[in-house]
Design a protein around this motif. Structure first.
Motif, PDB file in Angstrom:
ATOM      1  N   LYS A   1       0.848  -1.100   0.039  1.00 34.72           N
ATOM      2  CA  LYS A   1      -0.119  -0.183   0.194  1.00 34.72           C
ATOM      3  C   LYS A   1       0.880   1.422  -0.136  1.00 34.72           C
ATOM      4  O   LYS A   1       0.468   2.288  -0.579  1.00 34.72           O
ATOM      5  CB  LYS A   1      -1.000   0.124   1.200  1.00 34.72           C
ATOM      6  CG  LYS A   1      -1.888  -0.990   1.158  1.00 34.72           C
ATOM      7  CD  LYS A   1      -2.917  -1.016   2.755  1.00 34.72           C
ATOM      8  CE  LYS A   1      -3.777  -2.295   2.558  1.00 34.72           C
ATOM      9  NZ  LYS A   1      -3.568  -3.694   1.768  1.00 34.72           N
ATOM     10  N   ILE A   2       2.289   1.259   0.556  1.00 38.72           N
ATOM     11  CA  ILE A   2       2.886   2.263   0.656  1.00 38.72           C
ATOM     12  C   ILE A   2       4.116   1.986  -0.257  1.00 38.72           C
ATOM     13  O   ILE A   2       4.757   1.127  -0.385  1.00 38.72           O
ATOM     14  CB  ILE A   2       3.593   2.574   1.984  1.00 38.72           C
ATOM     15  CG1 ILE A   2       2.308   2.699   2.981  1.00 38.72           C
ATOM     16  CG2 ILE A   2       4.519   3.630   2.190  1.00 38.72           C
ATOM     17  CD1 ILE A   2       2.567   2.813   4.479  1.00 38.72           C
ATOM     18  N   VAL A   3       4.657   2.865  -1.180  1.00 37.25           N
ATOM     19  CA  VAL A   3       5.666   3.110  -2.163  1.00 37.25           C
ATOM     20  C   VAL A   3       6.661   3.850  -1.448  1.00 37.25           C
ATOM     21  O   VAL A   3       6.423   4.939  -1.226  1.00 37.25           O
ATOM     22  CB  VAL A   3       5.094   3.340  -3.455  1.00 37.25           C
ATOM     23  CG1 VAL A   3       6.485   3.424  -4.435  1.00 37.25           C
ATOM     24  CG2 VAL A   3       3.826   2.679  -4.116  1.00 37.25           C
ATOM     25  N   LEU A   4       7.759   3.139  -1.076  1.00 36.94           N
ATOM     26  CA  LEU A   4       9.007   3.894  -0.372  1.00 36.94           C
ATOM     27  C   LEU A   4       9.725   4.692  -1.553  1.00 36.94           C
ATOM     28  O   LEU A   4       9.763   3.874  -2.739  1.00 36.94           O
ATOM     29  CB  LEU A   4       9.527   2.833   0.525  1.00 36.94           C
ATOM     30  CG  LEU A   4       9.174   2.470   1.443  1.00 36.94           C
ATOM     31  CD1 LEU A   4      10.127   1.644   2.322  1.00 36.94           C
ATOM     32  CD2 LEU A   4       8.749   3.393   2.539  1.00 36.94           C
ATOM     33  N   VAL A   5      10.358   5.628  -1.203  1.00 35.96           N
ATOM     34  CA  VAL A   5      11.234   6.279  -2.059  1.00 35.96           C
ATOM     35  C   VAL A   5      12.386   5.326  -2.435  1.00 35.96           C
ATOM     36  O   VAL A   5      12.948   4.623  -1.509  1.00 35.96           O
ATOM     37  CB  VAL A   5      11.909   7.701  -1.809  1.00 35.96           C
ATOM     38  CG1 VAL A   5      10.454   8.597  -1.648  1.00 35.96           C
ATOM     39  CG2 VAL A   5      12.257   7.657  -0.334  1.00 35.96           C
TER      40      VAL A   5
END
Length: 103
Positions: free
Chosen positions: A93-97
């Motif tokens: 759900k979270i796309v990390l840099v």
């Protein structure tokens, strides 16, 4: 895989808007608490938790213990609150840099 400082900063920013959903009380780190943390991490990936005054653990101790038992990363510990992150491999759900490597 450990998260980088840039990714940790991104997660701290996202955690500011979260409500505290997990509370560690006088029972400490029980099996039912670990199960509920695992379920919350699977559903949300990022979870804000709090250690109550009657707990025998500090926020750092509770964060480290839950990280070890749940396979999560501790994002931050401030006062009685802490934030955990665990990537959901099937449905992230979270796309990390991306962390840029120096060459």
């Amino acid at each position: 895989m450990p998260i980088s400082s840039k990714q940790r900063a991104q997660l701290r920013g996202l955690a500011m808007e979260l409500d505290t959903i997990i509370q560690v009380g006088k029972g400490g780190i029980s099996d039912s608490l670990v199960d509920s943390v695992n379920a919350a991490l699977k559903a949300r990936e990022l979870v804000k938790s709090r250690v109550l005054e009657n707990s025998m653990l500090t926020a750092r101790e509770a964060c480290d213990a839950l990280c070890e038992k749940c396979g999560a990363e501790g994002v931050q510990v401030i006062g009685t609150k802490f934030v955990l992150y665990k990537r959901n491999e099937k449905e992230p759900k979270i796309v990390l840099v991306k962390d840029k490597k120096k060459t």
